[in-house]
Design a protein around this motif. Sequence first.
Motif, PDB file in Angstrom:
ATOM      1  N   TYR A  36       0.835  -1.190   0.000  1.00 37.75           N
ATOM      2  CA  TYR A  36       0.000   0.000   0.000  1.00 37.75           C
ATOM      3  C   TYR A  36       0.871   1.242   0.000  1.00 37.75           C
ATOM      4  CZ  TYR A  36      -3.215  -3.603   1.341  1.00 37.75           C
ATOM      5  OH  TYR A  36      -3.930  -4.772   1.343  1.00 37.75           O
ATOM      6  N   TYR A  87       3.481   0.405   2.938  1.00 32.91           N
ATOM      7  CA  TYR A  87       3.224  -0.653   3.915  1.00 32.91           C
ATOM      8  C   TYR A  87       3.029  -1.994   3.214  1.00 32.91           C
ATOM      9  CZ  TYR A  87       2.240   3.072   7.278  1.00 32.91           C
ATOM     10  OH  TYR A  87       2.330   4.178   8.096  1.00 32.91           O
TER      11      TYR A  87
ATOM     12  N   VAL B  38      -9.359  -0.403  10.301  1.00 30.02           N
ATOM     13  CA  VAL B  38      -7.910  -0.275  10.496  1.00 30.02           C
ATOM     14  C   VAL B  38      -7.677   1.101  11.113  1.00 30.02           C
ATOM     15  CG1 VAL B  38      -5.680  -0.037   9.307  1.00 30.02           C
ATOM     16  CG2 VAL B  38      -7.312  -1.791   8.565  1.00 30.02           C
ATOM     17  N   GLN B  40      -4.699   4.172  12.632  1.00 31.09           N
ATOM     18  CA  GLN B  40      -3.340   4.687  12.497  1.00 31.09           C
ATOM     19  C   GLN B  40      -3.130   5.790  13.518  1.00 31.09           C
ATOM     20  OE1 GLN B  40      -2.365   6.560   8.669  1.00 31.09           O
ATOM     21  NE2 GLN B  40      -0.306   5.702   8.831  1.00 31.09           N
ATOM     22  N   GLY B  44       2.203   7.217  13.326  1.00 36.63           N
ATOM     23  CA  GLY B  44       2.473   5.788  13.434  1.00 36.63           C
ATOM     24  C   GLY B  44       2.024   4.977  12.238  1.00 36.63           C
ATOM     25  N   GLY B  45       2.113   3.679  12.387  1.00 39.68           N
ATOM     26  CA  GLY B  45       1.767   2.773  11.308  1.00 39.68           C
ATOM     27  C   GLY B  45       0.329   2.291  11.395  1.00 39.68           C
ATOM     28  N   LEU B  46      -0.007   1.398  10.496  1.00 41.86           N
ATOM     29  CA  LEU B  46      -1.365   0.877  10.393  1.00 41.86           C
ATOM     30  C   LEU B  46      -1.552  -0.314  11.328  1.00 41.86           C
ATOM     31  CD1 LEU B  46      -1.566   0.927   6.500  1.00 41.86           C
ATOM     32  CD2 LEU B  46      -2.563   2.599   8.074  1.00 41.86           C
ATOM     33  N   TRP B  48      -4.506  -3.260  12.118  1.00 42.30           N
ATOM     34  CA  TRP B  48      -5.773  -3.898  11.795  1.00 42.30           C
ATOM     35  C   TRP B  48      -6.544  -4.143  13.078  1.00 42.30           C
ATOM     36  CZ3 TRP B  48      -7.660  -8.784  13.061  1.00 42.30           C
ATOM     37  CH2 TRP B  48      -8.801  -9.187  12.359  1.00 42.30           C
ATOM     38  N   GLU B  51     -12.756  -7.386  11.465  1.00 45.18           N
ATOM     39  CA  GLU B  51     -13.481  -7.485  10.200  1.00 45.18           C
ATOM     40  C   GLU B  51     -14.612  -8.490  10.331  1.00 45.18           C
ATOM     41  OE1 GLU B  51     -10.710  -8.891   7.226  1.00 45.18           O
ATOM     42  OE2 GLU B  51     -11.030 -10.969   7.797  1.00 45.18           O
ATOM     43  N   ASN B  63     -13.594 -11.551  12.701  1.00 42.93           N
ATOM     44  CA  ASN B  63     -12.215 -11.766  13.120  1.00 42.93           C
ATOM     45  C   ASN B  63     -11.708 -10.536  13.862  1.00 42.93           C
ATOM     46  OD1 ASN B  63     -11.896 -14.340  11.792  1.00 42.93           O
ATOM     47  ND2 ASN B  63     -11.762 -13.232   9.865  1.00 42.93           N
ATOM     48  N   TYR B  64     -10.943 -10.755  14.930  1.00 41.07           N
ATOM     49  CA  TYR B  64     -10.501  -9.668  15.799  1.00 41.07           C
ATOM     50  C   TYR B  64      -8.982  -9.648  15.944  1.00 41.07           C
ATOM     51  CZ  TYR B  64     -15.352  -9.781  17.542  1.00 41.07           C
ATOM     52  OH  TYR B  64     -16.717  -9.766  17.648  1.00 41.07           O
ATOM     53  N   PHE B  99      -9.879   4.044   9.835  1.00 43.06           N
ATOM     54  CA  PHE B  99     -10.295   3.803   8.453  1.00 43.06           C
ATOM     55  C   PHE B  99     -11.239   2.606   8.408  1.00 43.06           C
ATOM     56  CE2 PHE B  99      -7.205   6.533   6.404  1.00 43.06           C
ATOM     57  CZ  PHE B  99      -6.074   6.480   7.214  1.00 43.06           C
ATOM     58  N   ARG B 103     -11.834  -5.809   2.501  1.00 43.28           N
ATOM     59  CA  ARG B 103     -10.810  -6.761   2.100  1.00 43.28           C
ATOM     60  C   ARG B 103     -11.457  -7.660   1.063  1.00 43.28           C
ATOM     61  NH1 ARG B 103      -8.191 -11.552   3.938  1.00 43.28           N
ATOM     62  NH2 ARG B 103      -9.728 -11.892   5.600  1.00 43.28           N
ATOM     63  N   PHE B 115      -6.645  -5.373   1.162  1.00 41.89           N
ATOM     64  CA  PHE B 115      -7.517  -4.259   1.536  1.00 41.89           C
ATOM     65  C   PHE B 115      -7.648  -3.379   0.296  1.00 41.89           C
ATOM     66  CE2 PHE B 115      -7.679  -5.408   5.910  1.00 41.89           C
ATOM     67  CZ  PHE B 115      -6.438  -5.928   6.221  1.00 41.89           C
ATOM     68  N   TRP B 118     -10.693   1.686   0.769  1.00 37.69           N
ATOM     69  CA  TRP B 118     -10.524   2.351   2.048  1.00 37.69           C
ATOM     70  C   TRP B 118     -11.429   3.584   2.117  1.00 37.69           C
ATOM     71  CZ3 TRP B 118      -6.173   1.340   5.534  1.00 37.69           C
ATOM     72  CH2 TRP B 118      -5.358   0.278   5.111  1.00 37.69           C
ATOM     73  N   GLY B 119     -11.939   3.869   3.299  1.00 38.06           N
ATOM     74  CA  GLY B 119     -12.561   5.158   3.512  1.00 38.06           C
ATOM     75  C   GLY B 119     -11.482   6.213   3.651  1.00 38.06           C
ATOM     76  N   ARG B 120     -11.886   7.471   3.726  1.00 35.98           N
ATOM     77  CA  ARG B 120     -10.911   8.555   3.827  1.00 35.98           C
ATOM     78  C   ARG B 120     -10.295   8.650   5.219  1.00 35.98           C
ATOM     79  NH1 ARG B 120     -13.376  13.801   0.867  1.00 35.98           N
ATOM     80  NH2 ARG B 120     -11.217  14.477   1.142  1.00 35.98           N
TER      81      ARG B 120
END
Lengths: 109, 128
Positions: A36, A87, B38, B40, B44-46, B48, B51, B63-64, B99, B103, B115, B118-120
Amino acid sequence: SGLTQPPSVSAAPGQKVTISCSDSSSDIENHFVSWYQQLPGTAPKLLIYDDNKRPSGIPDRFSGSRSGTSATLGITGLQTGDEADYYCATWDISLSSGLFGGGTKLTVL
Amino acid sequence: QVQLQESGPGLVKPSETLSLTCAVSGYSITTLYYWGWVRQPPGGGLEWIVEWAGNKYWNETTNYNSSLKSRVTMSVDRSKNQFSLKLTSVTAADTAVYFCVRRGCPSIGCRAYPFDFWGRGIPVTVSS
């Protein structure tokens, strides 16, 4: 388990850069990797899926590969507009959960 | 074209519950694929979060992220084609851009589901 990416990479316009994504467990080895691109202030965008496939609209300057427990994103013909965070991601089947790498900041000098 | 749009409060007090909704257009969430969240943190990073499998043949499994499971609830409103996230007992560490994501398969013949939409994103701050 975790996906490890270099925090940053840099290269000059027109050059090629590679970004690695490695995993100490077997997540990458057994499952497909996606990549990504996140431009500043925007949502991530899918660049590569199934290790090496590009969605419609993604230029062929972007490529992906996977070997063993490591995956690589390649970007050729670098442009200033490629400056972004990148990523990798995969699915941890043992935990039934998504997994992202820590991200790599690309600077086009 | 599939579009996702997050909504919800941008400020939540510590120990309270964060509630967000994702409205989906261009695709029915009960047809196929996975729908989730997801986040952020600032700089920082993403990460999850969760879902839901939007297909009755997949038993509509949820799933968690194991580190968040005890605080996360995901619900689905099929009539409105939207899904929601609740995160309880929030702390400053839950401050992030959230976000909503799909998926799914961006073309024919995917071997795995990335994925792909994505939303904004919606920034949420946890602060008193």
